[in-house]
Design a protein around this motif. Structure first.
Motif, PDB file in Angstrom:
ATOM      1  N   PHE A   1       0.833  -1.215   0.000  1.00  0.00           N
ATOM      2  CA  PHE A   1       0.000   0.000   0.000  1.00  0.00           C
ATOM      3  C   PHE A   1       0.860   1.254   0.000  1.00  0.00           C
ATOM      4  O   PHE A   1       0.610   2.203  -0.766  1.00  0.00           O
ATOM      5  N   ASP A   2       1.888   1.298   0.835  1.00  0.00           N
ATOM      6  CA  ASP A   2       2.735   2.481   0.903  1.00  0.00           C
ATOM      7  C   ASP A   2       3.554   2.684  -0.368  1.00  0.00           C
ATOM      8  O   ASP A   2       3.847   3.817  -0.758  1.00  0.00           O
ATOM      9  N   CYS A   3       3.926   1.582  -1.025  1.00  0.00           N
ATOM     10  CA  CYS A   3       4.581   1.704  -2.337  1.00  0.00           C
ATOM     11  C   CYS A   3       3.611   2.312  -3.357  1.00  0.00           C
ATOM     12  O   CYS A   3       3.999   3.162  -4.165  1.00  0.00           O
ATOM     13  N   LEU A   4       2.383   1.865  -3.337  1.00  0.00           N
ATOM     14  CA  LEU A   4       1.386   2.363  -4.282  1.00  0.00           C
ATOM     15  C   LEU A   4       1.217   3.868  -4.167  1.00  0.00           C
ATOM     16  O   LEU A   4       1.242   4.591  -5.171  1.00  0.00           O
ATOM     17  N   ILE A   5       1.059   4.373  -2.950  1.00  0.00           N
ATOM     18  CA  ILE A   5       0.755   5.796  -2.755  1.00  0.00           C
ATOM     19  C   ILE A   5       2.014   6.643  -2.564  1.00  0.00           C
ATOM     20  O   ILE A   5       1.927   7.841  -2.325  1.00  0.00           O
ATOM     21  N   MET A   6       3.180   5.998  -2.657  1.00  0.00           N
ATOM     22  CA  MET A   6       4.455   6.693  -2.457  1.00  0.00           C
ATOM     23  C   MET A   6       4.492   7.406  -1.108  1.00  0.00           C
ATOM     24  O   MET A   6       4.768   8.611  -1.013  1.00  0.00           O
ATOM     25  N   ASN A   7       4.229   6.641  -0.071  1.00  0.00           N
ATOM     26  CA  ASN A   7       4.198   7.187   1.286  1.00  0.00           C
ATOM     27  C   ASN A   7       5.581   7.098   1.916  1.00  0.00           C
ATOM     28  O   ASN A   7       6.070   6.012   2.197  1.00  0.00           O
ATOM     29  N   VAL A   8       6.194   8.238   2.175  1.00  0.00           N
ATOM     30  CA  VAL A   8       7.541   8.270   2.744  1.00  0.00           C
ATOM     31  C   VAL A   8       7.515   8.254   4.275  1.00  0.00           C
ATOM     32  O   VAL A   8       8.566   8.269   4.913  1.00  0.00           O
ATOM     33  N   ASP A   9       6.317   8.226   4.858  1.00  0.00           N
ATOM     34  CA  ASP A   9       6.174   8.387   6.304  1.00  0.00           C
ATOM     35  C   ASP A   9       5.712   7.121   7.014  1.00  0.00           C
ATOM     36  O   ASP A   9       4.662   7.114   7.668  1.00  0.00           O
ATOM     37  N   ARG A  10       6.472   6.038   6.906  1.00  0.00           N
ATOM     38  CA  ARG A  10       6.181   4.846   7.687  1.00  0.00           C
ATOM     39  C   ARG A  10       7.523   4.219   8.083  1.00  0.00           C
ATOM     40  O   ARG A  10       7.795   3.058   7.819  1.00  0.00           O
ATOM     41  N   THR A  11       8.343   5.019   8.725  1.00  0.00           N
ATOM     42  CA  THR A  11       9.687   4.585   9.093  1.00  0.00           C
ATOM     43  C   THR A  11       9.739   4.244  10.579  1.00  0.00           C
ATOM     44  O   THR A  11       8.792   4.499  11.331  1.00  0.00           O
ATOM     45  N   ALA A  12      10.848   3.682  11.017  1.00  0.00           N
ATOM     46  CA  ALA A  12      11.004   3.359  12.435  1.00  0.00           C
ATOM     47  C   ALA A  12      10.922   4.608  13.295  1.00  0.00           C
ATOM     48  O   ALA A  12      10.456   4.578  14.436  1.00  0.00           O
ATOM     49  N   ARG A  13      11.377   5.715  12.760  1.00  0.00           N
ATOM     50  CA  ARG A  13      11.342   6.970  13.526  1.00  0.00           C
ATOM     51  C   ARG A  13       9.933   7.540  13.605  1.00  0.00           C
ATOM     52  O   ARG A  13       9.565   8.197  14.566  1.00  0.00           O
TER      53      ARG A  13
END
Length: 271
Positions: free
Chosen positions: A136-148
């Motif tokens: 899902f995050d690849c599809l929407i180009m979501n850069v905000d799902r990191t460990a931080r």
């Protein structure tokens, strides 16, 4: 995680009005806030006058409703109206300016009281769910799902996805939507759940059948015309602007193997 039936999918967004500004949530530069609405519920409001403005609201709306279609737990999204009176009484000048520039229709998400921020070291996520979130995050180009900054919550012992305003980042300059749709997503290497995402091929086949052109059109149709008019874009009409999102998503889904392979290769480097 139960997938919504294609035949039953009919997205609708309720409209509510702010009656009380409760407290700001000082996260980054966007200054979201908790407010009470006239339906007696609390909402986290993303303001049109903050940060990247209306484009963040558009990304939040599209991404959130795609996530809901795919079966993820997402706080209910509402259109939330802010009256001009609120900007007059707020003593904090920064917040006062924000409220004044956000009069009208904003975006609210149901406030999950007592929710706990997801911690990958504490909470185990099975490979299938991890793969679904990574896809899902690849599809929407979501850069905000990191460990931080995981942008996930544990609420009632279940995993909820939040904060998708940083998705579709290309729409801040609007290069060719079809070209963007064909691109891999190298930022996936930093995804907090990538190491557990071992079922990406299986998820790819399942999710592609859910994201039909009809369903994509239904989601993009939710974007208020006013937001598209106010958001800077190279398009001559609101409809052309709206269809650019559709074209991006259609192209991206048709070429999903590109970002799936990118994610698989990134995963090999860390496991």
């Amino acid at each position: 995680m139960n997938l919504i039936s294609v035949s039953n999918y009919n997205p609708k967004i309720r409209e509510v009005n702010v009656i009380r500004y409760v407290t700001p949530l000082r996260e980054g530069g966007s200054l979201p806030a908790i407010v009470e609405a006239d339906d007696d519920f609390l909402y986290v409001v993303k303001f049109r006058g903050a940060g990247q403005g209306i484009k963040t609201l558009i990304a939040e709306l599209i991404a959130g409703e795609i996530a809901r279609l795919l079966g993820f737990l997402i706080p209910e999204i509402v259109f939330i109206h802010l009256d001009e009176a609120f900007g007059r009484t707020e003593p904090d000048e920064e917040i006062q300016d924000l409220l004044r520039t956000s009069e009208g229709q904003n975006l609210g998400l149901h406030y999950l009281s007592r929710a706990i921020t997801f911690d990958a070291l504490v909470t185990n996520v099975d490979p299938e769910l991890a793969s679904k979130i990574v896809w899902f995050d690849c599809l929407i180009m979501n850069v905000d799902r990191t460990a931080r900054n995981t942008n996930m919550l544990s609420w009632n012992k279940e995993l909820w996805l939040i904060d998708h305003g940083a998705s579709f980042y290309f729409h801040h300059s609007w290069p060719n939507p079809e070209e963007q749709g064909k691109k891999p997503f190298p930022q996936i290497k930093d995804h907090v759940l990538l190491s557990k995402a071992s079922e990406l091929d299986k998820v790819n086949e399942t999710f592609k059948t859910k994201l039909t052109t009809e369903n994509i059109q239904s989601i993009v149709a939710l974007i208020p015309d006013e937001w598209l008019l106010k958001a800077e874009s190279p398009f001559d009409t609101v409809e052309a602007h709206r269809q650019a999102y559709v074209k991006f998503l259609e192209t991206r889904i048709a070429n999903s193997e590109t970002f799936v392979n990118e994610a698989k290769n990134a995963r090999k480097a860390i496991v």
